[in-house]
Design a protein around this motif. Sequence first.
Motif, PDB file in Angstrom:
ATOM      1  N   ARG A  80       0.420  -1.180  -0.317  1.00  0.00           N
ATOM      2  CA  ARG A  80      -0.466   0.074   0.066  1.00  0.00           C
ATOM      3  C   ARG A  80       0.655   1.635  -0.067  1.00  0.00           C
ATOM      4  O   ARG A  80       2.075   1.400   0.595  1.00  0.00           O
ATOM      5  CB  ARG A  80       0.010   0.032   1.041  1.00  0.00           C
ATOM      6  N   ALA A  81       0.740   2.445  -0.955  1.00  0.00           N
ATOM      7  CA  ALA A  81       1.164   3.593  -0.785  1.00  0.00           C
ATOM      8  C   ALA A  81       0.358   4.316  -0.606  1.00  0.00           C
ATOM      9  O   ALA A  81       0.842   6.272  -0.398  1.00  0.00           O
ATOM     10  CB  ALA A  81       0.961   3.767  -2.064  1.00  0.00           C
ATOM     11  N   ASP A  82      -0.970   4.169   0.539  1.00  0.00           N
ATOM     12  CA  ASP A  82      -1.479   5.441   0.960  1.00  0.00           C
ATOM     13  C   ASP A  82      -1.195   6.038   2.602  1.00  0.00           C
ATOM     14  O   ASP A  82       0.125   5.119   3.045  1.00  0.00           O
ATOM     15  CB  ASP A  82      -3.536   4.514   1.280  1.00  0.00           C
ATOM     16  N   VAL A  83      -1.502   6.419   2.895  1.00  0.00           N
ATOM     17  CA  VAL A  83      -0.847   6.960   4.560  1.00  0.00           C
ATOM     18  C   VAL A  83      -0.966   5.972   5.486  1.00  0.00           C
ATOM     19  O   VAL A  83      -0.343   6.229   6.022  1.00  0.00           O
ATOM     20  CB  VAL A  83      -1.910   8.505   4.925  1.00  0.00           C
ATOM     21  N   VAL A  84      -2.252   4.973   5.432  1.00  0.00           N
ATOM     22  CA  VAL A  84      -1.902   4.011   6.778  1.00  0.00           C
ATOM     23  C   VAL A  84      -0.240   3.007   5.812  1.00  0.00           C
ATOM     24  O   VAL A  84       0.317   2.645   6.632  1.00  0.00           O
ATOM     25  CB  VAL A  84      -2.923   3.435   6.460  1.00  0.00           C
ATOM     26  N   GLY A  85      -0.565   2.628   4.977  1.00  0.00           N
ATOM     27  CA  GLY A  85       0.572   2.054   4.756  1.00  0.00           C
ATOM     28  C   GLY A  85       2.257   2.663   5.221  1.00  0.00           C
ATOM     29  O   GLY A  85       3.270   1.902   5.684  1.00  0.00           O
ATOM     30  N   LEU A 104       5.934  11.516  13.191  1.00  0.00           N
ATOM     31  CA  LEU A 104       4.935  10.627  12.251  1.00  0.00           C
ATOM     32  C   LEU A 104       3.927  11.436  11.451  1.00  0.00           C
ATOM     33  O   LEU A 104       4.184  11.768  10.591  1.00  0.00           O
ATOM     34  CB  LEU A 104       4.576   9.688  13.152  1.00  0.00           C
ATOM     35  N   ALA A 105       2.921  12.254  11.630  1.00  0.00           N
ATOM     36  CA  ALA A 105       2.393  13.189  11.294  1.00  0.00           C
ATOM     37  C   ALA A 105       3.053  14.004  10.241  1.00  0.00           C
ATOM     38  O   ALA A 105       2.728  14.430   9.178  1.00  0.00           O
ATOM     39  CB  ALA A 105       1.349  14.708  11.851  1.00  0.00           C
ATOM     40  N   GLY A 106       4.005  14.462  10.440  1.00  0.00           N
ATOM     41  CA  GLY A 106       5.092  15.702   9.819  1.00  0.00           C
ATOM     42  C   GLY A 106       5.615  14.987   8.457  1.00  0.00           C
ATOM     43  O   GLY A 106       5.488  15.688   7.922  1.00  0.00           O
ATOM     44  N   ARG A 107       6.210  13.741   8.626  1.00  0.00           N
ATOM     45  CA  ARG A 107       6.662  13.210   7.447  1.00  0.00           C
ATOM     46  C   ARG A 107       5.592  12.709   6.189  1.00  0.00           C
ATOM     47  O   ARG A 107       5.926  12.625   5.317  1.00  0.00           O
ATOM     48  CB  ARG A 107       7.874  11.617   7.935  1.00  0.00           C
ATOM     49  N   LEU A 108       4.671  12.417   7.355  1.00  0.00           N
ATOM     50  CA  LEU A 108       3.682  12.276   6.689  1.00  0.00           C
ATOM     51  C   LEU A 108       2.570  12.908   5.476  1.00  0.00           C
ATOM     52  O   LEU A 108       1.711  13.105   5.092  1.00  0.00           O
ATOM     53  CB  LEU A 108       2.310  11.341   6.866  1.00  0.00           C
ATOM     54  N   GLY A 109       3.106  14.446   6.246  1.00  0.00           N
ATOM     55  CA  GLY A 109       2.395  15.095   5.773  1.00  0.00           C
ATOM     56  C   GLY A 109       0.961  15.622   5.923  1.00  0.00           C
ATOM     57  O   GLY A 109      -0.094  16.614   5.266  1.00  0.00           O
ATOM     58  N   TYR A 110       0.390  14.905   7.153  1.00  0.00           N
ATOM     59  CA  TYR A 110      -0.890  14.808   7.997  1.00  0.00           C
ATOM     60  C   TYR A 110      -0.409  15.545   9.230  1.00  0.00           C
ATOM     61  O   TYR A 110       0.448  16.192   9.693  1.00  0.00           O
ATOM     62  CB  TYR A 110      -1.699  14.052   7.770  1.00  0.00           C
ATOM     63  N   SER A 111      -1.857  16.127   9.959  1.00  0.00           N
ATOM     64  CA  SER A 111      -2.335  16.297  10.961  1.00  0.00           C
ATOM     65  C   SER A 111      -1.782  15.295  11.721  1.00  0.00           C
ATOM     66  O   SER A 111      -1.938  13.896  11.645  1.00  0.00           O
ATOM     67  CB  SER A 111      -3.415  17.408  11.036  1.00  0.00           C
ATOM     68  N   ARG A 113      -3.438  14.848  13.965  1.00  0.00           N
ATOM     69  CA  ARG A 113      -5.189  14.509  14.882  1.00  0.00           C
ATOM     70  C   ARG A 113      -5.480  13.276  13.356  1.00  0.00           C
ATOM     71  O   ARG A 113      -6.201  12.435  13.743  1.00  0.00           O
ATOM     72  CB  ARG A 113      -5.985  15.345  14.834  1.00  0.00           C
ATOM     73  N   GLN A 114      -5.261  13.447  11.860  1.00  0.00           N
ATOM     74  CA  GLN A 114      -5.133  13.031  10.770  1.00  0.00           C
ATOM     75  C   GLN A 114      -5.486  11.695   9.968  1.00  0.00           C
ATOM     76  O   GLN A 114      -5.844  10.079  10.386  1.00  0.00           O
ATOM     77  CB  GLN A 114      -5.053  13.560   9.627  1.00  0.00           C
ATOM     78  N   VAL A 115      -3.874  11.479  11.291  1.00  0.00           N
ATOM     79  CA  VAL A 115      -2.941  10.508  11.273  1.00  0.00           C
ATOM     80  C   VAL A 115      -4.043   9.469  12.862  1.00  0.00           C
ATOM     81  O   VAL A 115      -4.143   8.489  12.206  1.00  0.00           O
ATOM     82  CB  VAL A 115      -1.398  10.650  11.814  1.00  0.00           C
ATOM     83  N   ALA A 125      -6.285   0.783  16.254  1.00  0.00           N
ATOM     84  CA  ALA A 125      -5.265   1.190  17.065  1.00  0.00           C
ATOM     85  C   ALA A 125      -4.745   2.559  16.294  1.00  0.00           C
ATOM     86  O   ALA A 125      -4.137   1.831  15.115  1.00  0.00           O
ATOM     87  CB  ALA A 125      -4.399   0.411  17.060  1.00  0.00           C
ATOM     88  N   GLY A 126      -4.331   3.440  17.446  1.00  0.00           N
ATOM     89  CA  GLY A 126      -3.608   4.571  17.203  1.00  0.00           C
ATOM     90  C   GLY A 126      -2.133   4.254  16.854  1.00  0.00           C
ATOM     91  O   GLY A 126      -1.557   3.050  17.128  1.00  0.00           O
TER      92      GLY A 126
END
Length: 450
Positions: A80-85, A104-111, A113-115, A125-126
């Motif tokens: 998977r290439a999406d944010v979860v993968g 982690l969120a910064g590396r993914l480009g999301y907040s 809270r979104q992650v 699980a978070g």
Amino acid sequence: MDEDSRYEAVRSRDGRFDGEFFFAVSTTGIYCRPSCPAVTPRRRNVRFFATAAAAQGSGFRACRRCRPDAVPGSAEWNVRADVVGRAMRLIGDGVVDREGVAGLAGRLGYSARQVQRQLTAELGAGPVALARAQRSHTARILLQTTELPVTQIAFAAGFASVRQFNDPIRTVYASTPSELRAAAPGSRRTATPAAGVPLRLAYRGPYQSSVVFDVLAAEAVPGVEEVGGTPGRRIYRRTLRLPYGTGIVAVDERPRGWLDARLHLTDLRDLTTAVGRLRRLLDLDADPYAVDERLGADPRLAPLVAARPGLRSPGAADPEELAVRALVGAAEAERLVRRYGKALDAPCGSLTHLFPEAAALAQAEGPVGTLAAALADGVLRLDPGADREDAQAALLALPGIDARTVAVIRTRALGDPDVAPPGLDLPDSWRPWRSYALQHLRTAGELESR
């Protein structure tokens, strides 16, 4: 798979699904891998979870008989290439332990809270819970393979305090750290800083270790890597640059349902990261059943799959290193090691250097210096959570890097299972496993090696 299909896998003790999902039994409070040899529970008492962390978060403890924390990782996170993968690959690399959820969120480009929301919605699980489950597994390894003091193990596993270490161990394993250590065979508790940490690197299905070791031997860069011994009994050894220190790893070629390995680390906090990088290098989390089913249906590939079931597509222990090596070739890589590589404080046989880090190589002239500068400056990211499309665009924008080199980097450094190099007309029926199809063709001598 729906829940009925999962229950059938549990009832037949199907090891193909170990690590792909977990099941828990409400009457016992225990969660297991699908192949657990215990008596199959009644369907009405079974719950299914995507991750061990989700089962732990729901109050279940790990089965002492099947050790569900020791299964291979889910192959889904490699595909998977999406944010979860991408998030799961980064968590496996220890990013949450080192940089927190914000990192982690910064590396993914999301907040953050979104992650948190996306991981919890899909996996139950978070990021904190997923990282905690991973720490507990690392702690169990250290408790059962070393005689290190419990306090030292707690911090080496990534826990901030001994109390934060004790509580999860009791929750996950229904044992104190001392009881967990006592339950291990005494012969395994022999690791010392000098002897290293012994590991069993699990995989699912058949594993063509000889092909993987052939690739590693052909590509080995003197000073950084070596492959010794006779075919079938070879040992692969290499140096590793890790977040907290350095390491030397040795892996035995002989497959036993796992590969025996030993890690020598200057800082045990790097254990989780080192294991994750070794697993990616050896492609141990692949799903050979899914790959072989798809590729084996093709008339051209069917005899190759039948000859080598479970063939893997090797990755990289250090993505940035792999990118440089793909660009310059083996001979030039050896020269770069001699000129820019950092010498080990304590050489181990022929292993004398770490491969040069990007900041050091940025001083070099030509395309390799440009590539290294982009890596050092963060313009190009090749870490486990990197977006593959963004990385490819950034690579192609650099002078001196052609599309064929980018395809190698995408396959090996980024672990993409579905890469088609330019100039090759590959059928869509091979998707999403074209990287594996090409490995079959190379191994059979029908395609020249990279």
